[in-house]
Motif scaffolding. Structure first.
Motif, PDB file in Angstrom:
ATOM      1  N   UNK A  60       0.831  -1.207   0.000  1.00 56.35           N
ATOM      2  CA  UNK A  60       0.000   0.000   0.000  1.00 56.35           C
ATOM      3  C   UNK A  60       0.865   1.257   0.000  1.00 56.35           C
ATOM      4  N   UNK A  61       1.961   1.235   0.712  1.00 55.56           N
ATOM      5  CA  UNK A  61       2.846   2.401   0.743  1.00 55.56           C
ATOM      6  C   UNK A  61       3.732   2.358  -0.494  1.00 55.56           C
ATOM      7  N   UNK A  62       3.480   3.251  -1.408  1.00 62.36           N
ATOM      8  CA  UNK A  62       4.264   3.299  -2.629  1.00 62.36           C
ATOM      9  C   UNK A  62       4.111   4.671  -3.271  1.00 62.36           C
ATOM     10  N   UNK A  63       4.967   4.931  -4.245  1.00 63.10           N
ATOM     11  CA  UNK A  63       4.896   6.163  -5.010  1.00 63.10           C
ATOM     12  C   UNK A  63       4.164   5.828  -6.302  1.00 63.10           C
ATOM     13  N   UNK A  86      12.374  12.371 -11.418  1.00 60.93           N
ATOM     14  CA  UNK A  86      13.564  12.122 -10.597  1.00 60.93           C
ATOM     15  C   UNK A  86      13.551  12.909  -9.285  1.00 60.93           C
ATOM     16  N   UNK A  87      13.286  14.243  -9.290  1.00 62.32           N
ATOM     17  CA  UNK A  87      13.270  14.958  -8.000  1.00 62.32           C
ATOM     18  C   UNK A  87      12.156  14.465  -7.072  1.00 62.32           C
ATOM     19  N   UNK A  92      10.758  11.593  -2.122  1.00 63.04           N
ATOM     20  CA  UNK A  92       9.919  10.619  -1.430  1.00 63.04           C
ATOM     21  C   UNK A  92      10.751   9.495  -0.804  1.00 63.04           C
ATOM     22  N   UNK A  93      11.842   9.117  -1.436  1.00 66.95           N
ATOM     23  CA  UNK A  93      12.684   8.053  -0.905  1.00 66.95           C
ATOM     24  C   UNK A  93      13.507   8.500   0.290  1.00 66.95           C
ATOM     25  N   UNK A  94      13.682   9.809   0.478  1.00 71.60           N
ATOM     26  CA  UNK A  94      14.385  10.304   1.666  1.00 71.60           C
ATOM     27  C   UNK A  94      13.586  10.021   2.923  1.00 71.60           C
TER      28      UNK A  94
END
Length: 137
Positions: A60-63, A86-87, A92-94
């Motif tokens: 469920x947690x995804x971009x 990319x930005x 989001x991955x941070x």
């Protein structure tokens, strides 16, 4: 006789029910459910996903990034374009290491899809998937 009547009045007083502890429990449960609920962010556009026999449900947690039929790249209802992938993914991955799911319309050119996947991987995404519909057997 009057003594008897006065004692009867004292015994028939109404009993009050204290509902304060019940209200406290309801608020505690409400706070618990609000804190533990995860919300799924949708892309904000409707895409006609292709069918695949190997479809599986992902986390469920995804971009979620969408690519419309005319090649627009969308996140959260806003057009971000190829340069915004990319930005966005890097930011989001941070916060948390989550997979990237691309919801591409079945009419999208493969070149645009490959470029979005490439931009996501260059941003540091380890898991990049393409959303599909489960094929009916």
């Amino acid at each position: 006789m009057s003594r008897f009547r006065s004692s009867m009045r004292e015994d028939t007083q109404e009993a009050d029910v204290n509902i304060s502890p019940l209200i406290d429990c309801v608020f505690i449960l409400l706070i618990f459910f609000i804190v533990t609920t995860t919300f799924v962010e949708e892309t904000g556009v409707e895409v006609d996903k292709p069918q695949a026999a190997s479809s599986v449900n992902l986390e469920r947690n995804s971009i979620l990034i969408a690519i419309t039929g005319n090649g627009e790249v969308v996140y959260g209802g806003n057009r971000i374009g190829l340069g915004g992938v990319r930005p966005l993914v890097k930011r989001m991955l941070q916060k948390e290491d989550v997979p990237v799911i691309i919801q591409a319309d079945r009419e999208v050119q493969s070149g645009i899809l490959v470029r979005v996947i490439d931009e996501a991987k260059l941003a540091g995404a380890e898991k990049v998937s393409v959303a599909t519909r489960k094929q009916k057997s």
